[in-house]
Design an enzyme around this catalytic site. Structure first.
Site, PDB file in Angstrom:
ATOM      1  N   GLU A  29      48.885 103.967  15.898  1.00 10.07           N
ATOM      2  CA  GLU A  29      48.492 102.666  16.454  1.00 10.07           C
ATOM      3  C   GLU A  29      49.543 102.125  17.426  1.00 10.07           C
ATOM      4  O   GLU A  29      49.201 101.515  18.436  1.00 10.07           O
ATOM      5  CB  GLU A  29      48.255 101.673  15.306  1.00 10.07           C
ATOM      6  CG  GLU A  29      47.013 102.030  14.500  1.00 10.07           C
ATOM      7  CD  GLU A  29      46.698 101.037  13.382  1.00 10.07           C
ATOM      8  OE1 GLU A  29      45.694 101.249  12.706  1.00 10.07           O
ATOM      9  OE2 GLU A  29      47.446 100.049  13.199  1.00 10.07           O
TER      10      GLU A  29
ATOM     11  N   ASN B 175      39.591  87.801  10.872  1.00  7.84           N
ATOM     12  CA  ASN B 175      40.623  87.624   9.845  1.00  7.84           C
ATOM     13  C   ASN B 175      42.034  87.515  10.437  1.00  7.84           C
ATOM     14  O   ASN B 175      43.016  87.882   9.812  1.00  7.84           O
ATOM     15  CB  ASN B 175      40.507  88.706   8.761  1.00  7.84           C
ATOM     16  CG  ASN B 175      40.670  90.112   9.308  1.00  7.84           C
ATOM     17  OD1 ASN B 175      40.810  90.300  10.507  1.00  7.84           O
ATOM     18  ND2 ASN B 175      40.669  91.111   8.438  1.00  7.84           N
TER      19      ASN B 175
ATOM     20  N   TYR C 182      39.672 101.492  16.914  1.00  9.37           N
ATOM     21  CA  TYR C 182      39.052 101.473  15.584  1.00  9.37           C
ATOM     22  C   TYR C 182      38.191 102.720  15.320  1.00  9.37           C
ATOM     23  O   TYR C 182      37.267 102.658  14.497  1.00  9.37           O
ATOM     24  CB  TYR C 182      38.214 100.205  15.416  1.00  9.37           C
ATOM     25  CG  TYR C 182      39.032  98.979  15.041  1.00  9.37           C
ATOM     26  CD1 TYR C 182      39.726  98.910  13.839  1.00  9.37           C
ATOM     27  CD2 TYR C 182      39.091  97.873  15.887  1.00  9.37           C
ATOM     28  CE1 TYR C 182      40.467  97.787  13.485  1.00  9.37           C
ATOM     29  CE2 TYR C 182      39.836  96.725  15.547  1.00  9.37           C
ATOM     30  CZ  TYR C 182      40.508  96.709  14.332  1.00  9.37           C
ATOM     31  OH  TYR C 182      41.234  95.597  13.978  1.00  9.37           O
TER      32      TYR C 182
ATOM     33  N   HIS D  53      45.734  92.023  12.255  1.00 12.10           N
ATOM     34  CA  HIS D  53      45.576  93.410  11.816  1.00 12.10           C
ATOM     35  C   HIS D  53      46.967  93.970  11.574  1.00 12.10           C
ATOM     36  O   HIS D  53      47.902  93.626  12.302  1.00 12.10           O
ATOM     37  CB  HIS D  53      44.883  94.250  12.898  1.00 12.10           C
ATOM     38  CG  HIS D  53      44.998  95.728  12.647  1.00 12.10           C
ATOM     39  ND1 HIS D  53      44.145  96.407  11.806  1.00 12.10           N
ATOM     40  CD2 HIS D  53      45.912  96.645  13.076  1.00 12.10           C
ATOM     41  CE1 HIS D  53      44.524  97.684  11.749  1.00 12.10           C
ATOM     42  NE2 HIS D  53      45.594  97.840  12.513  1.00 12.10           N
TER      43      HIS D  53
ATOM     44  N   LYS E 276      44.544  88.772  16.365  1.00 10.52           N
ATOM     45  CA  LYS E 276      43.190  89.028  16.879  1.00 10.52           C
ATOM     46  C   LYS E 276      42.697  87.869  17.736  1.00 10.52           C
ATOM     47  O   LYS E 276      43.304  86.787  17.753  1.00 10.52           O
ATOM     48  CB  LYS E 276      42.251  89.264  15.684  1.00 10.52           C
ATOM     49  CG  LYS E 276      42.626  90.505  14.862  1.00 10.52           C
ATOM     50  CD  LYS E 276      41.573  90.798  13.800  1.00 10.52           C
ATOM     51  CE  LYS E 276      41.952  92.034  13.001  1.00 10.52           C
ATOM     52  NZ  LYS E 276      40.862  92.455  12.103  1.00 10.52           N
TER      53      LYS E 276
END
Ligand code: CMP
Length: 137
Positions: free
Chosen positions: A126, A112, A49, A115, A9
């Site tokens: 995805e 975080n 998302y 992913h 990310k």
């Protein structure tokens, strides 16, 4: 053989953690079958998302994911979906096991670092979002 999508990310890329994350994958015997860096638009982040569109964190998450470049990868190996999830640790870094990527580096439930797809069906969807079959080696 299983495939999964991994994203480093914007926080992971901007903090110089690309090499660290890839090293953990390769050390665990995971093969990188495809990889690229890109900067998602807000619309692209919303598309990726979409399953979270009704969540209170959707707007903030898609702002964050379109704020800077990301690195997307297709990982390949036996049980790679669960192996990758073990390496990442829990979504909330406060619950992540010691030694996992999120326990070691995440600063926030949203920022975080990584992913990873959570199941074979989501992995397939995805992966297709970012890669054509010709780009997966
Ligand atoms: P990720 O695995 O990419 O899936 C959805 C993301 O939403 C998650 O990691 C976090 O970055 C972000 N997020 C922000 N707040 C929450 C929350 N309360 N619960 C779950 N995910 C959240």
């Amino acid at each position: 053989m299983e495939r999964t999508l991994s994203i480093i990310k914007p926080d992971g890329v901007s903090r110089g953690l690309i090499g660290e994350v890839i090293k953990r994958f390769e050390t665990a015997g995971i093969r990188i079958a495809a990889m690229k860096m890109l900067h998602m638009s807000k619309k692209e982040a919303e598309g990726f998302y979409a399953v979270h569109s009704d969540k209170p964190f959707f707007n903030s998450l898609t702002d964050f994911m379109s704020s800077d470049p990301i690195v997307v990868m297709v990982l390949e190996g036996e049980n790679v979906i669960s192996k990758n999830r073990e390496l990442m640790g829990a979504t909330n870094y406060k619950d992540a096991d010691p030694g996992t990527i999120r326990a070691d580096f995440a600063t926030d439930i949203e920022k975080n670092v990584v992913h990873g797809s959570d199941a074979p069906e989501t992995a397939a969807t995805e992966i297709k979002y970012f890669f054509s079959e010709l780009e997966i080696h």
